[in-house]
Write a protein that holds these residues in place. Sequence first.
Motif, PDB file in Angstrom:
ATOM      1  N   GLN A 201       0.805  -1.217   0.000  1.00  0.00           N
ATOM      2  CA  GLN A 201       0.000   0.000   0.000  1.00  0.00           C
ATOM      3  C   GLN A 201       0.843   1.275   0.000  1.00  0.00           C
ATOM      4  N   ILE A 202       2.157   1.165  -0.157  1.00  0.00           N
ATOM      5  CA  ILE A 202       3.024   2.337  -0.254  1.00  0.00           C
ATOM      6  C   ILE A 202       3.730   2.299  -1.599  1.00  0.00           C
ATOM      7  N   GLU A 203       4.442   3.383  -1.938  1.00  0.00           N
ATOM      8  CA  GLU A 203       5.089   3.476  -3.241  1.00  0.00           C
ATOM      9  C   GLU A 203       6.064   2.316  -3.459  1.00  0.00           C
ATOM     10  N   PRO A 204       5.895   1.539  -4.524  1.00  0.00           N
ATOM     11  CA  PRO A 204       6.768   0.371  -4.738  1.00  0.00           C
ATOM     12  C   PRO A 204       8.242   0.734  -4.836  1.00  0.00           C
ATOM     13  N   GLU A 205       8.558   1.921  -5.396  1.00  0.00           N
ATOM     14  CA  GLU A 205       9.955   2.289  -5.604  1.00  0.00           C
ATOM     15  C   GLU A 205      10.723   2.471  -4.301  1.00  0.00           C
ATOM     16  N   ILE A 206      10.020   2.772  -3.205  1.00  0.00           N
ATOM     17  CA  ILE A 206      10.710   3.022  -1.938  1.00  0.00           C
ATOM     18  C   ILE A 206      10.295   2.009  -0.869  1.00  0.00           C
ATOM     19  N   THR A 207       9.726   0.870  -1.291  1.00  0.00           N
ATOM     20  CA  THR A 207       9.256  -0.130  -0.337  1.00  0.00           C
ATOM     21  C   THR A 207      10.362  -1.117   0.008  1.00  0.00           C
ATOM     22  N   LYS A 208      10.586  -1.299   1.303  1.00  0.00           N
ATOM     23  CA  LYS A 208      11.554  -2.275   1.796  1.00  0.00           C
ATOM     24  C   LYS A 208      10.814  -3.356   2.572  1.00  0.00           C
ATOM     25  N   ILE A 209      11.300  -4.579   2.446  1.00  0.00           N
ATOM     26  CA  ILE A 209      10.684  -5.725   3.122  1.00  0.00           C
ATOM     27  C   ILE A 209      11.709  -6.317   4.080  1.00  0.00           C
ATOM     28  N   ARG A 210      11.344  -6.360   5.361  1.00  0.00           N
ATOM     29  CA  ARG A 210      12.227  -6.942   6.366  1.00  0.00           C
ATOM     30  C   ARG A 210      11.587  -8.215   6.910  1.00  0.00           C
ATOM     31  N   VAL A 211      12.365  -9.291   6.936  1.00  0.00           N
ATOM     32  CA  VAL A 211      11.894 -10.564   7.467  1.00  0.00           C
ATOM     33  C   VAL A 211      12.704 -10.888   8.709  1.00  0.00           C
ATOM     34  N   LEU A 212      12.001 -11.095   9.827  1.00  0.00           N
ATOM     35  CA  LEU A 212      12.638 -11.449  11.098  1.00  0.00           C
ATOM     36  C   LEU A 212      12.344 -12.907  11.394  1.00  0.00           C
ATOM     37  N   ARG A 213      13.397 -13.683  11.602  1.00  0.00           N
ATOM     38  CA  ARG A 213      13.265 -15.114  11.893  1.00  0.00           C
ATOM     39  C   ARG A 213      14.169 -15.440  13.063  1.00  0.00           C
ATOM     40  N   GLY A 214      13.572 -15.514  14.266  1.00  0.00           N
ATOM     41  CA  GLY A 214      14.385 -15.717  15.450  1.00  0.00           C
ATOM     42  C   GLY A 214      15.341 -14.556  15.637  1.00  0.00           C
TER      43      GLY A 214
END
Length: 375
Positions: A201-214
Amino acid sequence: MFYLTSRWVKPLVLTAAVLSLAGCGLPRSGPNKQEINAGADETFGNSFVVPVDHQTAQQIARAPTGGFSSAFLNAGEVGSDTIRPGDTLGLTIWENVETGVLGTRGVPSVLDQVQVDGAGMIFVPYAGRVRASGNTPDALRRIITEKLDEQTPDPQVMVTRLAGDGATVSIVGGVGAQGVYPIERPTRTLAAMIAQAGGIQIEPEITKIRVLRGAQSGTIWLEDLYSNPALDIALRANDRVLIEADTRSFTALGATGAQNRVAFESQDLSAIEAIAQVGGLSSNIADPTGIFVFRDETAQATNAVLNRTDLQGPQRVAYVLDLTQPNGVFLARDFMIRDEDTIYVTEAPFVQWNKTIGALTGSLSSADAINSVVN
C-alpha cells in the motif's frame, strides 16, 4: 601635488563604497566556492574537498546494503499441513472384523481431542505413543495404520486437525490487511504471503521488506523481490514480515529551487536526480561549477579517492561537481547520493556584486531622499 578632477571623484567614491559594502556582511545563502576550498585542509585534519571525476564516482559507488543470508535463501518450503506441538487432532478408525480391539465392523471408533504434547507425541490405544509432530496428517495416518495392523487386520484410519493452524506468519506495515496468516499451500513464499495480506500500500519504488526469523533478519527492496526470483524465500513458522517505506533522506541548501530535507524517491538516487527533486538549480543565482555534496565518508573510501593510505576513522569530504565541464552532467548522473548527504549549491560570483551594487544604490537613494527633506 596630485589633484583629482571632479570627473574621477564619483567613480572612486563609488568604488570605495562598493568595497566597503562588500566587506560588510551582506545577506547570502552560505559560503561561496572559494571560501569552501580555502577552508578545507588537505594535509592535516579530516576535511577534504574532492573534485568528482569518472574514477572518483566509480570508487565511491555503493548500492544500499541489504539482502537475505544463505540461511534464508536455502530454506525449503514447509508443508502447510505439518503437525506441530500443541495441535489438537481427531482420529477415526474402522476395523474389518466383527469384534475388533477398538470397536465392531462398520462402526468407527472416534478418538476426539487428541492433544499433541510438547515432545510432539500422541497416544493411540493399541498403537502406543506415536510421533505426530513434523508429520502431515496423511503421514501420521500411515504410521498409525502400520502400528494397528499388528493388532487388527487391515484397519482404516483417518486423521484430521481439529485445532491449531500449524505454521503462521505475522505481517505488519504498509500492506492492505495486517495480521497473522497461516502458511498454506498457496502462500508458502514471501511474495505470495504479501499478496494474501492485500498487497503493498506504499510506493513500490521506496518499499523495503524486512523478514525477522528468530535472531536473524534480512531486508530487501520490493523491486528486487520481483526482479530476482531467488529472493522469494520460503517462509517459516513465526516469521515476522515488516513492510516499510525507505527512511533515507538528504538535505538541500543554497542556490536550489527549494531548501529542505528531502526523502529518497527511488532505491538509487544520483546527484542530478536529487537536484531535480528540489526544483533544479536557481537560474538567477546558482554557480554550476560549485555543487558540493558534503558527506561523512569512511577512511577506506577517502584513502582511495585521495590516493592515500594513512587516514583512519570517519572523514569529512566535500565532493564538488562542475556541470559546465563537457562530461559534468554525466558525472552528476553517475555520482550516487547516500543517506544523510548534504547538497549545497554555491552562488555565482556576480551575485554578491549585484547585491553590493543594489545595497549601494539603495543607500544612495535613501541619502538623496533624506537630503531632499533636510533641504
